[in-house]
Design a protein around this motif. Structure first.
Motif, PDB file in Angstrom:
ATOM      1  N   HIS A   1       0.856  -1.196   0.000  1.00 63.65           N
ATOM      2  CA  HIS A   1       0.000   0.000   0.000  1.00 63.65           C
ATOM      3  C   HIS A   1       0.885   1.235   0.000  1.00 63.65           C
ATOM      4  O   HIS A   1       1.443   1.617   1.025  1.00 63.65           O
ATOM      5  N   LEU A   2       1.022   1.853  -1.166  1.00 61.55           N
ATOM      6  CA  LEU A   2       1.967   2.960  -1.312  1.00 61.55           C
ATOM      7  C   LEU A   2       1.689   4.162  -0.405  1.00 61.55           C
ATOM      8  O   LEU A   2       2.648   4.839  -0.003  1.00 61.55           O
ATOM      9  N   PRO A   3       0.445   4.471  -0.057  1.00 62.92           N
ATOM     10  CA  PRO A   3       0.257   5.574   0.897  1.00 62.92           C
ATOM     11  C   PRO A   3       1.032   5.386   2.198  1.00 62.92           C
ATOM     12  O   PRO A   3       1.416   6.372   2.836  1.00 62.92           O
ATOM     13  N   ASP A   4       1.273   4.139   2.605  1.00 66.83           N
ATOM     14  CA  ASP A   4       2.089   3.892   3.790  1.00 66.83           C
ATOM     15  C   ASP A   4       3.545   4.281   3.563  1.00 66.83           C
ATOM     16  O   ASP A   4       4.281   4.536   4.518  1.00 66.83           O
ATOM     17  N   ILE A   5       3.972   4.317   2.292  1.00 63.09           N
ATOM     18  CA  ILE A   5       5.367   4.615   1.957  1.00 63.09           C
ATOM     19  C   ILE A   5       5.549   6.100   1.650  1.00 63.09           C
ATOM     20  O   ILE A   5       6.497   6.726   2.144  1.00 63.09           O
ATOM     21  N   VAL A   6       4.650   6.657   0.842  1.00 63.17           N
ATOM     22  CA  VAL A   6       4.834   8.036   0.361  1.00 63.17           C
ATOM     23  C   VAL A   6       3.955   9.043   1.094  1.00 63.17           C
ATOM     24  O   VAL A   6       4.111  10.249   0.908  1.00 63.17           O
ATOM     25  N   GLY A   7       2.989   8.557   1.887  1.00 65.24           N
ATOM     26  CA  GLY A   7       2.199   9.453   2.727  1.00 65.24           C
ATOM     27  C   GLY A   7       0.910   9.970   2.133  1.00 65.24           C
ATOM     28  O   GLY A   7       0.164  10.692   2.815  1.00 65.24           O
ATOM     29  N   ASP A   8       0.609   9.616   0.876  1.00 66.99           N
ATOM     30  CA  ASP A   8      -0.645  10.084   0.279  1.00 66.99           C
ATOM     31  C   ASP A   8      -1.028   9.152  -0.873  1.00 66.99           C
ATOM     32  O   ASP A   8      -0.371   8.149  -1.119  1.00 66.99           O
ATOM     33  N   ASP A   9      -2.119   9.518  -1.569  1.00 67.65           N
ATOM     34  CA  ASP A   9      -2.650   8.645  -2.615  1.00 67.65           C
ATOM     35  C   ASP A   9      -2.254   9.111  -4.014  1.00 67.65           C
ATOM     36  O   ASP A   9      -2.980   8.889  -4.984  1.00 67.65           O
ATOM     37  N   ARG A  10      -1.079   9.714  -4.154  1.00 65.24           N
ATOM     38  CA  ARG A  10      -0.687  10.293  -5.438  1.00 65.24           C
ATOM     39  C   ARG A  10      -0.612   9.262  -6.569  1.00 65.24           C
ATOM     40  O   ARG A  10      -0.719   9.615  -7.740  1.00 65.24           O
ATOM     41  N   TYR A  11      -0.408   7.992  -6.225  1.00 67.62           N
ATOM     42  CA  TYR A  11      -0.277   6.975  -7.261  1.00 67.62           C
ATOM     43  C   TYR A  11      -1.614   6.356  -7.668  1.00 67.62           C
ATOM     44  O   TYR A  11      -1.704   5.722  -8.713  1.00 67.62           O
ATOM     45  N   GLN A  12      -2.621   6.509  -6.837  1.00 65.62           N
ATOM     46  CA  GLN A  12      -3.949   5.990  -7.171  1.00 65.62           C
ATOM     47  C   GLN A  12      -4.989   6.863  -6.487  1.00 65.62           C
ATOM     48  O   GLN A  12      -5.326   6.669  -5.324  1.00 65.62           O
ATOM     49  N   ARG A  13      -5.494   7.828  -7.248  1.00 63.41           N
ATOM     50  CA  ARG A  13      -6.448   8.786  -6.695  1.00 63.41           C
ATOM     51  C   ARG A  13      -7.812   8.170  -6.438  1.00 63.41           C
ATOM     52  O   ARG A  13      -8.587   8.672  -5.643  1.00 63.41           O
ATOM     53  N   GLY A  14      -8.116   7.083  -7.153  1.00 61.87           N
ATOM     54  CA  GLY A  14      -9.439   6.461  -7.028  1.00 61.87           C
ATOM     55  C   GLY A  14     -10.400   7.008  -8.060  1.00 61.87           C
ATOM     56  O   GLY A  14     -10.114   7.974  -8.787  1.00 61.87           O
ATOM     57  N   GLY A  15     -11.566   6.391  -8.126  1.00 62.40           N
ATOM     58  CA  GLY A  15     -12.603   6.862  -9.033  1.00 62.40           C
ATOM     59  C   GLY A  15     -12.267   6.709 -10.497  1.00 62.40           C
ATOM     60  O   GLY A  15     -12.879   7.357 -11.356  1.00 62.40           O
ATOM     61  N   GLY A  16     -11.289   5.873 -10.831  1.00 65.18           N
ATOM     62  CA  GLY A  16     -10.917   5.687 -12.230  1.00 65.18           C
ATOM     63  C   GLY A  16     -10.174   6.862 -12.831  1.00 65.18           C
ATOM     64  O   GLY A  16     -10.031   6.941 -14.054  1.00 65.18           O
ATOM     65  N   ILE A  17      -9.671   7.768 -11.998  1.00 64.19           N
ATOM     66  CA  ILE A  17      -8.934   8.936 -12.474  1.00 64.19           C
ATOM     67  C   ILE A  17      -7.439   8.646 -12.408  1.00 64.19           C
ATOM     68  O   ILE A  17      -6.902   8.384 -11.330  1.00 64.19           O
ATOM     69  N   PHE A  18      -6.761   8.681 -13.526  1.00 65.92           N
ATOM     70  CA  PHE A  18      -5.341   8.376 -13.583  1.00 65.92           C
ATOM     71  C   PHE A  18      -4.517   9.575 -13.124  1.00 65.92           C
ATOM     72  O   PHE A  18      -4.770  10.713 -13.530  1.00 65.92           O
ATOM     73  N   SER A  19      -3.525   9.306 -12.276  1.00 68.66           N
ATOM     74  CA  SER A  19      -2.538  10.317 -11.927  1.00 68.66           C
ATOM     75  C   SER A  19      -1.532  10.444 -13.073  1.00 68.66           C
ATOM     76  O   SER A  19      -1.396   9.532 -13.892  1.00 68.66           O
ATOM     77  N   GLN A  20      -0.821  11.558 -13.117  1.00 71.33           N
ATOM     78  CA  GLN A  20       0.200  11.752 -14.132  1.00 71.33           C
ATOM     79  C   GLN A  20       1.524  12.075 -13.462  1.00 71.33           C
ATOM     80  O   GLN A  20       1.558  12.760 -12.438  1.00 71.33           O
ATOM     81  N   ALA A  21       2.597  11.558 -14.019  1.00 77.16           N
ATOM     82  CA  ALA A  21       3.928  11.790 -13.464  1.00 77.16           C
ATOM     83  C   ALA A  21       4.940  11.639 -14.579  1.00 77.16           C
ATOM     84  O   ALA A  21       4.637  11.114 -15.662  1.00 77.16           O
ATOM     85  N   GLU A  22       6.148  12.089 -14.321  1.00 70.54           N
ATOM     86  CA  GLU A  22       7.262  11.853 -15.218  1.00 70.54           C
ATOM     87  C   GLU A  22       8.219  10.893 -14.538  1.00 70.54           C
ATOM     88  O   GLU A  22       8.514  11.061 -13.348  1.00 70.54           O
ATOM     89  N   VAL A  23       8.657   9.886 -15.263  1.00 74.27           N
ATOM     90  CA  VAL A  23       9.586   8.920 -14.677  1.00 74.27           C
ATOM     91  C   VAL A  23      10.929   9.018 -15.374  1.00 74.27           C
ATOM     92  O   VAL A  23      11.018   9.362 -16.565  1.00 74.27           O
ATOM     93  N   SER A  24      11.976   8.723 -14.613  1.00 74.64           N
ATOM     94  CA  SER A  24      13.337   8.680 -15.147  1.00 74.64           C
ATOM     95  C   SER A  24      13.669   7.243 -15.516  1.00 74.64           C
ATOM     96  O   SER A  24      13.392   6.317 -14.743  1.00 74.64           O
ATOM     97  N   VAL A  25      14.276   7.067 -16.672  1.00 75.70           N
ATOM     98  CA  VAL A  25      14.589   5.738 -17.195  1.00 75.70           C
ATOM     99  C   VAL A  25      16.095   5.507 -17.110  1.00 75.70           C
ATOM    100  O   VAL A  25      16.900   6.370 -17.484  1.00 75.70           O
TER     101      VAL A  25
END
Length: 245
Positions: free
Chosen positions: A125-149
C-alpha cells in the motif's frame, strides 16, 4: 493478452465474465499486432505451454492485486480480495513464456506478476510509503507523473531517458526478483519499470501505456519483438526440416 474475470453487468445479465478494456486491444492492433485474449481458467504448466505454442508474445495486463501469500506476506487491510484463479493462470503463462523466450510486456499488475514470479516482493500500500494517494487517486482517475529511465536498458531504447506516464496503482515493486533490473523510477524513488536482461524482450511497466494511444512505442516494441521471434522460429524449423529459406 490476459484478461479480467469479474462480476459484470450488461443488458439483463449480471454474471461472472472475462473481459478486457478495449484500449489494450486497440493499442496492440494499432501497433500492427493481432490480439488473442487469455481469460483466467484452470491452469497447469502443460496447459500454459499448449496455449503459448500458438502465440508470438505475451502481454500481462492490469487488474486486481496479487495474493500476498505468493510473496510471503499477510494481506494489507487495503489489499484487493485475492483472485487465485487469475494468479495461477498468469504465473503459469509467464513462466512458460520465459522458458520459451517469448517476448513479454507487463502492464501495472503485469509488472508485479513478473517481479513476484522471480522471487521479489511488493509494497502492498503505497500511501504507507509516500504518505498520500498520489499513485492511485481512485474513481478511475489516472494520476500523471514523469519517470526517469535507467540508461542502457531496453526501456531506455524504447522511450528515452524520461517519459510522462499515467498511473493507477496502490502497490509497487519492493525487493527485486531474481535477475531483474529496475529500469524506471519516479522522483520519490518508486520503481515504475522492471526488465530481464538477457531475454529477447521482457519489459514490464507499472504505469498504463494503453491510456495514451498517441504513444504506441511500448506496444510497437513488443509487436516487433514478436515478429522477429516468429521469423527466427520459422527459420529454425526450415533448417531442422531441411527446407531452403
Amino acid at each position: 493478452m490476459t484478461t479480467y474475470l469479474e462480476q459484470s453487468t450488461t443488458g439483463v445479465w449480471d454474471v461472472p465474465a472475462s473481459f478486457l478494456p478495449n484500449v489494450y486491444i486497440e493499442a496492440i492492433t494499432r501497433a500492427g499486432g493481432t490480439v488473442v485474449l487469455l481469460p483466467p481458467q484452470p491452469s497447469s504448466t502443460a496447459v500454459a505451454h499448449r496455449v503459448l505454442a500458438g502465440l508470438d508474445a505475451l502481454v500481462l495486463t492490469g487488474g486486481k492485486d496479487i495474493e500476498s501469500a505468493r510473496y510471503g506476506q499477510t494481506p494489507h487491510p487495503d489489499s484487493d480480495e485475492p483472485r487465485p484463479d487469475r494468479d495461477a493462470w498468469e504465473f503459469d503463462l509467464l513462466e512458460g513464456a520465459l522458458d520459451r523466450d517469448l517476448p513479454v510486456l507487463g502492464i501495472c499488475r503485469g509488472a508485479q506478476v513478473l517481479n513476484v514470479l522471480r522471487g521479489g516482493t511488493l509494497h502492498q500500500h503505497l500511501p504507507d510509503i509516500v504518505g498520500d494517494d498520489r499513485y492511485q487517486r481512485g474513481g478511475g482517475i489516472f494520476s500523471q507523473a514523469e519517470v526517469s529511465v535507467q540508461e542502457e536498458t531496453a526501456l531506455a531504447g524504447i522511450v528515452g531517458p524520461r517519459v510522462a506516464v499515467k498511473l493507477y496503482h496502490h502497490q509497487a515493486v519492493d525487493r527485486l526478483g531474481d535477475g531483474l533490473v529496475a529500469s524506471a523510477h519516479t522522483s520519490d524513488g518508486i520503481v515504475e519499470a522492471v526488465e530481464l536482461p538477457g531475454a529477447s524482450f521482457v519489459v514490464a511497466v507499472q504505469w498504463h501505456p494503453e491510456e495514451d494511444l498517441d504513444d504506441l512505442r511500448l506496444f510497437e516494441a513488443v509487436v516487433e519483438a514478436a515478429r522477429v521471434g516468429a521469423d527466427r522460429r520459422a527459420d529454425d524449423r526450415r533448417t531442422t526440416e531441411g527446407v531452403p529459406a
